[in-house]
Structures are given as structure tokens and as C-alpha cells.
Motif scaffolding. Structure first.
Motif, PDB file in Angstrom:
ATOM      1  N   VAL A 221       4.576 -18.671  51.002  1.00 24.77           N
ATOM      2  CA  VAL A 221       5.186 -18.982  49.717  1.00 24.77           C
ATOM      3  C   VAL A 221       6.681 -19.049  49.950  1.00 24.77           C
ATOM      4  CG1 VAL A 221       5.585 -18.162  47.366  1.00 24.77           C
ATOM      5  CG2 VAL A 221       3.365 -17.833  48.434  1.00 24.77           C
ATOM      6  N   GLU A 222       7.317 -20.069  49.398  1.00 25.14           N
ATOM      7  CA  GLU A 222       8.762 -20.219  49.512  1.00 25.14           C
ATOM      8  C   GLU A 222       9.370 -20.295  48.121  1.00 25.14           C
ATOM      9  OE1 GLU A 222       9.304 -22.607  53.662  1.00 25.14           O
ATOM     10  OE2 GLU A 222       8.914 -23.804  51.878  1.00 25.14           O
ATOM     11  N   VAL A 223      10.596 -19.788  47.999  1.00 29.02           N
ATOM     12  CA  VAL A 223      11.292 -19.754  46.718  1.00 29.02           C
ATOM     13  C   VAL A 223      12.678 -20.352  46.893  1.00 29.02           C
ATOM     14  CG1 VAL A 223      12.207 -18.217  44.929  1.00 29.02           C
ATOM     15  CG2 VAL A 223      10.039 -17.677  46.023  1.00 29.02           C
TER      16      VAL A 223
ATOM     17  N   THR B  16      17.327 -22.503  38.094  1.00 29.76           N
ATOM     18  CA  THR B  16      15.963 -22.065  37.800  1.00 29.76           C
ATOM     19  C   THR B  16      15.333 -21.625  39.119  1.00 29.76           C
ATOM     20  OG1 THR B  16      15.061 -24.280  38.110  1.00 29.76           O
ATOM     21  CG2 THR B  16      15.654 -23.659  35.854  1.00 29.76           C
ATOM     22  N   VAL B  17      14.216 -20.952  39.020  1.00 33.91           N
ATOM     23  CA  VAL B  17      13.522 -20.501  40.222  1.00 33.91           C
ATOM     24  C   VAL B  17      12.358 -21.446  40.480  1.00 33.91           C
ATOM     25  CG1 VAL B  17      12.264 -18.609  41.292  1.00 33.91           C
ATOM     26  CG2 VAL B  17      14.158 -18.120  39.749  1.00 33.91           C
ATOM     27  N   ARG B  18      12.283 -21.970  41.700  1.00 31.42           N
ATOM     28  CA  ARG B  18      11.207 -22.885  42.075  1.00 31.42           C
ATOM     29  C   ARG B  18      10.387 -22.240  43.170  1.00 31.42           C
ATOM     30  NH1 ARG B  18      11.593 -28.028  40.663  1.00 31.42           N
ATOM     31  NH2 ARG B  18      11.179 -28.881  42.706  1.00 31.42           N
ATOM     32  N   VAL B  19       9.067 -22.335  43.059  1.00 34.64           N
ATOM     33  CA  VAL B  19       8.145 -21.724  44.011  1.00 34.64           C
ATOM     34  C   VAL B  19       7.220 -22.814  44.538  1.00 34.64           C
ATOM     35  CG1 VAL B  19       6.367 -19.954  44.328  1.00 34.64           C
ATOM     36  CG2 VAL B  19       8.216 -19.576  42.691  1.00 34.64           C
ATOM     37  N   ARG B  20       6.978 -22.786  45.855  1.00 32.98           N
ATOM     38  CA  ARG B  20       6.075 -23.785  46.435  1.00 32.98           C
ATOM     39  C   ARG B  20       5.234 -23.155  47.547  1.00 32.98           C
ATOM     40  NH1 ARG B  20      10.052 -27.638  50.065  1.00 32.98           N
ATOM     41  NH2 ARG B  20      10.516 -26.082  51.679  1.00 32.98           N
ATOM     42  N   ASP B  21       4.157 -23.826  47.836  1.00 28.28           N
ATOM     43  CA  ASP B  21       3.276 -23.465  48.946  1.00 28.28           C
ATOM     44  C   ASP B  21       3.735 -24.287  50.139  1.00 28.28           C
ATOM     45  OD1 ASP B  21       1.275 -23.171  50.817  1.00 28.28           O
ATOM     46  OD2 ASP B  21      -0.363 -23.649  49.459  1.00 28.28           O
ATOM     47  N   SER B  22       4.307 -23.634  51.135  1.00 27.59           N
ATOM     48  CA  SER B  22       4.879 -24.372  52.259  1.00 27.59           C
ATOM     49  C   SER B  22       3.829 -24.946  53.202  1.00 27.59           C
ATOM     50  CB  SER B  22       5.838 -23.485  53.047  1.00 27.59           C
ATOM     51  OG  SER B  22       5.128 -22.406  53.602  1.00 27.59           O
TER      52      SER B  22
ATOM     53  N   ARG C  89       1.426 -26.904  52.224  1.00 22.86           N
ATOM     54  CA  ARG C  89       0.980 -28.202  51.697  1.00 22.86           C
ATOM     55  C   ARG C  89       2.034 -29.260  51.992  1.00 22.86           C
ATOM     56  NH1 ARG C  89      -3.320 -27.811  48.156  1.00 22.86           N
ATOM     57  NH2 ARG C  89      -2.712 -29.784  47.240  1.00 22.86           N
ATOM     58  N   SER C  90       1.586 -30.473  52.240  1.00 21.14           N
ATOM     59  CA  SER C  90       2.515 -31.547  52.561  1.00 21.14           C
ATOM     60  C   SER C  90       3.229 -32.088  51.326  1.00 21.14           C
ATOM     61  CB  SER C  90       1.775 -32.682  53.266  1.00 21.14           C
ATOM     62  OG  SER C  90       0.737 -33.167  52.450  1.00 21.14           O
ATOM     63  N   SER C  91       2.719 -31.798  50.144  1.00 21.29           N
ATOM     64  CA  SER C  91       3.330 -32.266  48.907  1.00 21.29           C
ATOM     65  C   SER C  91       4.611 -31.477  48.623  1.00 21.29           C
ATOM     66  CB  SER C  91       2.358 -32.073  47.742  1.00 21.29           C
ATOM     67  OG  SER C  91       3.019 -32.282  46.518  1.00 21.29           O
ATOM     68  N   PRO C  92       5.653 -32.147  48.161  1.00 17.99           N
ATOM     69  CA  PRO C  92       6.894 -31.435  47.845  1.00 17.99           C
ATOM     70  C   PRO C  92       6.879 -30.778  46.464  1.00 17.99           C
ATOM     71  CG  PRO C  92       7.218 -33.766  47.534  1.00 17.99           C
ATOM     72  CD  PRO C  92       5.811 -33.589  48.061  1.00 17.99           C
ATOM     73  N   ALA C  93       5.730 -30.723  45.815  1.00 19.38           N
ATOM     74  CA  ALA C  93       5.634 -30.163  44.465  1.00 19.38           C
ATOM     75  C   ALA C  93       5.972 -28.678  44.450  1.00 19.38           C
ATOM     76  CB  ALA C  93       4.234 -30.373  43.914  1.00 19.38           C
ATOM     77  N   ALA C  94       6.598 -28.251  43.359  1.00 20.64           N
ATOM     78  CA  ALA C  94       6.940 -26.846  43.177  1.00 20.64           C
ATOM     79  C   ALA C  94       6.743 -26.484  41.714  1.00 20.64           C
ATOM     80  CB  ALA C  94       8.384 -26.593  43.587  1.00 20.64           C
ATOM     81  N   VAL C  95       6.508 -25.206  41.462  1.00 23.34           N
ATOM     82  CA  VAL C  95       6.411 -24.696  40.105  1.00 23.34           C
ATOM     83  C   VAL C  95       7.778 -24.125  39.750  1.00 23.34           C
ATOM     84  CG1 VAL C  95       5.239 -23.049  38.605  1.00 23.34           C
ATOM     85  CG2 VAL C  95       3.992 -24.133  40.461  1.00 23.34           C
ATOM     86  N   GLU C  96       8.258 -24.422  38.551  1.00 22.84           N
ATOM     87  CA  GLU C  96       9.597 -24.012  38.156  1.00 22.84           C
ATOM     88  C   GLU C  96       9.546 -22.984  37.028  1.00 22.84           C
ATOM     89  OE1 GLU C  96      13.745 -26.247  36.925  1.00 22.84           O
ATOM     90  OE2 GLU C  96      12.078 -27.378  37.754  1.00 22.84           O
ATOM     91  N   PHE C  97      10.372 -21.933  37.161  1.00 24.07           N
ATOM     92  CA  PHE C  97      10.439 -20.858  36.169  1.00 24.07           C
ATOM     93  C   PHE C  97      11.878 -20.661  35.715  1.00 24.07           C
ATOM     94  CE2 PHE C  97       6.975 -19.891  39.074  1.00 24.07           C
ATOM     95  CZ  PHE C  97       5.932 -19.626  38.210  1.00 24.07           C
TER      96      PHE C  97
ATOM     97  N   ALA D  47      15.031 -18.229  34.728  1.00 22.13           N
ATOM     98  CA  ALA D  47      15.467 -16.971  35.336  1.00 22.13           C
ATOM     99  C   ALA D  47      14.890 -15.753  34.610  1.00 22.13           C
ATOM    100  CB  ALA D  47      16.986 -16.912  35.389  1.00 22.13           C
ATOM    101  N   PRO D  48      14.867 -15.699  33.268  1.00 21.03           N
ATOM    102  CA  PRO D  48      14.300 -14.526  32.591  1.00 21.03           C
ATOM    103  C   PRO D  48      12.803 -14.339  32.870  1.00 21.03           C
ATOM    104  CG  PRO D  48      15.679 -15.759  31.072  1.00 21.03           C
ATOM    105  CD  PRO D  48      15.536 -16.597  32.308  1.00 21.03           C
ATOM    106  N   VAL D  49      12.062 -15.415  32.937  1.00 18.54           N
ATOM    107  CA  VAL D  49      10.629 -15.322  33.225  1.00 18.54           C
ATOM    108  C   VAL D  49      10.416 -14.823  34.652  1.00 18.54           C
ATOM    109  CG1 VAL D  49       8.521 -16.682  33.543  1.00 18.54           C
ATOM    110  CG2 VAL D  49       9.925 -17.018  31.515  1.00 18.54           C
ATOM    111  N   TRP D  50      11.205 -15.321  35.592  1.00 16.58           N
ATOM    112  CA  TRP D  50      11.085 -14.883  36.985  1.00 16.58           C
ATOM    113  C   TRP D  50      11.420 -13.399  37.116  1.00 16.58           C
ATOM    114  CZ3 TRP D  50       8.693 -16.420  41.098  1.00 16.58           C
ATOM    115  CH2 TRP D  50       9.018 -15.866  42.330  1.00 16.58           C
ATOM    116  N   ARG D  51      12.494 -12.943  36.443  1.00 22.89           N
ATOM    117  CA  ARG D  51      12.858 -11.519  36.503  1.00 22.89           C
ATOM    118  C   ARG D  51      11.742 -10.647  35.966  1.00 22.89           C
ATOM    119  NH1 ARG D  51      18.073 -13.533  35.303  1.00 22.89           N
ATOM    120  NH2 ARG D  51      17.732 -13.249  33.076  1.00 22.89           N
TER     121      ARG D  51
END
Length: 62
Positions: free
Chosen positions: A20-22, A27-33, A35-43, A45-49
Motif C-alpha cells: 500500500v502506498e500513500v 488530500t491523502v491518496r492511497v493506492r495498491d502498488s 496493480r498496473s493501474s494508476p488509480a488511487a482512492v482519495e480522502f 485530511a480530516p477523514v484520514w486523521r
């Protein structure tokens, strides 16, 4: 979409290909490194904290 200026940090707990990469840039973006897709989930800052605090304390999400 991945922004060219993003710096991704891999989790120190990532082992055996389960990575997992952040990235933090407003904003905070999280992705599965793995996978070949550059897609990320975005949160926001308050939700991430809230998420990180919940993990640290072991309590359930509100």
C-alpha cells in the motif's frame, strides 16, 4: 489520476507483494502498488486523521 508531482510512500508493513502506498498533497491518496493501474482512492485530511487514529487505538469507526 496520478499527479506527476506526487511522492508516494510505501507502507513499512508491506511484505510479499501486498503493498500500500500513500501520497499527501492537500488530500491523502492511497493506492495498491502491485496493480498496473494508476488509480488511487482519495480522502480528505480530516477523514484520514480519523482513520489513522482509529487504527492506533483499535476502536471502531464512529
Amino acid at each position: 489520476m496520478i499527479r506527476p508531482s506526487e511522492h508516494w510512500k510505501k507502507s513499512s508493513y508491506s511484505e510479499g507483494g501486498a503493498c500500500v502506498e500513500v501520497a499527501w498533497r492537500g488530500t491523502v491518496r492511497v493506492r495498491d502498488s502491485t496493480r498496473s493501474s494508476p488509480a488511487a482512492v482519495e480522502f480528505s485530511a480530516p477523514v484520514w486523521r480519523c482513520f489513522v487514529a482509529t487504527l492506533r487505538t483499535g476502536s471502531s469507526l464512529p
